[in-house]
Structure formats: C-alpha cells, structure tokens
Scaffold this motif. Sequence first.
Motif, mmCIF file in Angstrom:
data_model
loop_
_atom_site.group_PDB
_atom_site.id
_atom_site.type_symbol
_atom_site.label_atom_id
_atom_site.label_comp_id
_atom_site.label_asym_id
_atom_site.label_seq_id
_atom_site.Cartn_x
_atom_site.Cartn_y
_atom_site.Cartn_z
ATOM 1 N N ALA A 351 0.817 -1.217 0.000
ATOM 2 C CA ALA A 351 0.000 0.000 0.000
ATOM 3 C C ALA A 351 0.850 1.266 0.000
ATOM 4 C CB ALA A 351 -0.946 -0.004 1.201
ATOM 5 N N ALA A 352 1.833 1.324 0.868
ATOM 6 C CA ALA A 352 2.669 2.527 0.952
ATOM 7 C C ALA A 352 3.467 2.721 -0.329
ATOM 8 C CB ALA A 352 3.611 2.423 2.155
ATOM 9 N N ALA A 353 4.020 1.644 -0.855
ATOM 10 C CA ALA A 353 4.799 1.732 -2.091
ATOM 11 C C ALA A 353 3.903 2.130 -3.256
ATOM 12 C CB ALA A 353 5.479 0.404 -2.378
ATOM 13 N N CYS A 354 2.679 1.631 -3.284
ATOM 14 C CA CYS A 354 1.727 1.994 -4.343
ATOM 15 C C CYS A 354 1.387 3.473 -4.286
ATOM 16 C CB CYS A 354 0.461 1.166 -4.212
ATOM 17 S SG CYS A 354 0.566 -0.496 -4.941
ATOM 18 N N LYS A 355 1.223 3.980 -3.098
ATOM 19 C CA LYS A 355 0.913 5.409 -2.944
ATOM 20 C C LYS A 355 2.064 6.248 -3.465
ATOM 21 C CE LYS A 355 -0.730 8.790 0.418
ATOM 22 N NZ LYS A 355 -1.126 9.030 1.835
ATOM 23 N N SER A 356 3.266 5.827 -3.134
ATOM 24 C CA SER A 356 4.460 6.533 -3.597
ATOM 25 C C SER A 356 4.592 6.479 -5.108
ATOM 26 C CB SER A 356 5.704 5.938 -2.941
ATOM 27 O OG SER A 356 6.878 6.552 -3.411
#
Length: 360
Positions: A351-356
């Motif tokens: 999730a965090a990597a996707c947001k980035s």
Amino acid sequence: MRRVVIGATAVSMALSIAACGKAGDDKDSGSDSSSSGGKSIGLLLPDSVTARYDKFDKPFFDAKVKALCSDCTLEYANAAADPAKQAQQVSSMVTKGVKVIAISAQDSAAIKSSLQAAANKGVKIVAYDRLAQGPVSGYVSFDNVKVGELQGQSLLDALGSKATTKAKVVMINGDDADPNAAQFKEGAHKALDGKVDIAYEQSGLWKDTVAAQKMSAAITQLGAKNIAGVYAANDGMAGGIANTLKGAKISSIPLTGQDAELAAIQRIVAGTQSSTIFKNYKLEAEAAAQMAVDLLNGKKITAPTTLTSGSGDKVPSQLLTPVAVNKTNIKDTVVKDGLWTVADICTADFAAACKSAGLQ
C-alpha cells in the motif's frame, strides 16, 4: 529472417485475411470436453509454474474458440515442464480425434517427431508463443528479439549514468530448449553489448531455483559490490534472483524480467525489480484461436510475415508488439489493458509503495 511488429489492429486485419485463407508442478488438466473427434481443437501449454499459461492463455484461447465456433470443443493439457509428457499429450489428442492442435512446445526440437506423427494423421498444428519444429501450419507469438532489446534497454535506462563499459552486469538467460530464449538473448545482447560489461552469463532454465543458484555463483565470482545490474529473462527467474540479492544485502540495482507477473509488478512497485515486459496474452491467444478455427474449417493461413523454424520449415507468422513496463507506466499498461487491477497490485504489504508510485 524478417520480423514484423504488428499491433492489435493489424492482427485483426491479418486474421480477417486469414479467413480467406520452466519447471512446473504436475498439473495436467486433461480435457475440457468429453467429445471425441468432430470439431475438436487441442491446446497444449508447457508448464504450470509460469503464471500466464493457466491464468490467461488457456481461458482467453478457450473463449475465442467458443465465440468463433459454438459447436467446437477444447481439449487442454499442460506438460508441467516435461517434454516426454507433452509428447504423450500430443499422441493422446490424436487418439481422441482432435483435428487441430495449438502447442507451446516445452522443447521445440524434441516435439518434432510427435507433431509429424500427428500431421501424418491429418492433424493441423498451430505453434503458439514458441515456434515448434516440424509441420506447423501457422505461428502466433511476440517479436521475441524486440522483447530482448526492450529488456536490455530497460536495464540501461535504469542504470542511467552508471551504464558504462566498466559496469559489470549479470545475465541469466532462459532455457535453450525454448527457441524464444535464444531470441530474447539475441535482442538483449543487441542492446547491451559494448555499453556494459556482461561479466557473468548463464542459463537459468526458466527456473527460479536455478536462477537463484546462478546469481549466488555470480556474486561469489564477481563480488557483491561489483555488480551493477542483472538481466533476468523472465519474472519467475527474477523472483529467485531478487531473493538471492536480498540475502546478499545487495539493493538498489536494476533487475529485469518478462511476463508482467503480478509478483513482478509488486516488486517493481517496491523497488526490488526495475522492469518487466508486458505481452498482451489476450491478443495472442485470440489470434492463435482464430488460426486454429480457420484450419479446422479448411481455410489456408496467411499472415504478415514468414519465419523459418529450427527444422527449416517456412511458417506463416504473426508477431505482436511487446511493451516495457517500469514504475512510471504501470497504470498505463498492465492496469489499462486489464491484466491486473490496482487492487490486485496494491495489497496491504504494498500500500505505501503503491501510494508513492501514484497507483493509489
């Protein structure tokens, strides 16, 4: 040998013209029908570890056959990476009365005698994704040299200013029994030779475990700090290599792949793989299904180009266009074309990597 790259529109046009004329588990699915003979088409795929075959190629091929021929039935089997098993599957389909076989050969040379025996019984052969040797009536695949070129160029792009003749690159190729592997390798060398130092090159046999072992050997030979990037011929092997790199505490170096597998897209999002190659399996499967139905109906196959197989046979061929994928164009490629959804890719762990990466 002339290779022609064509897009979806050209495929559709070519097919309308035609209407005028790796290691796997033992997942042999058997048949999708109980019929014998009649309007029966066979599909033989090479392994069940490569995610694309059972998840995409088979259902897309099946759906297109049914759309084109409502009273056709499909016989399906997977070789589980065993050439002898695939030869038996060809014989079994002939015995069942299958009239056309579309085959992605596990070993393009070893299958030749089986295909010849099938042809002697009047069975027509479509080579699917890999150009099998022997009596093949038509071939559908991607421009495989172009695939390798895109992989090599993607590696250079990811290296950026580090792409010099002193930069040591590890190259893990596919299985020599697969004719595509040689073409991927050819294309990659076109892009990389003279621009980086290919310091270690071996076959990973399309197996993640073998690729991991070869990567470990490369690290031992070259030294962990001396490796600038890694060419992996497909995503399955890239997964094994990524684990080896992580275990050796090597990070932030480019790693290529191919097939746009979900795990690879997630590694790209997370930064442990730099690129992959997206091949639109729906277009490929539908083109092969069209060929198979045309042959079933006694129509001659015409195609935009002709390739010569390893056995010297001239084969009408359709080559589709591959696309390089990296973190910047995931949404415009594999998501846009429906291979994966953002929800598929962006699970809790990513999730965090996707947001980035701008996916969420």
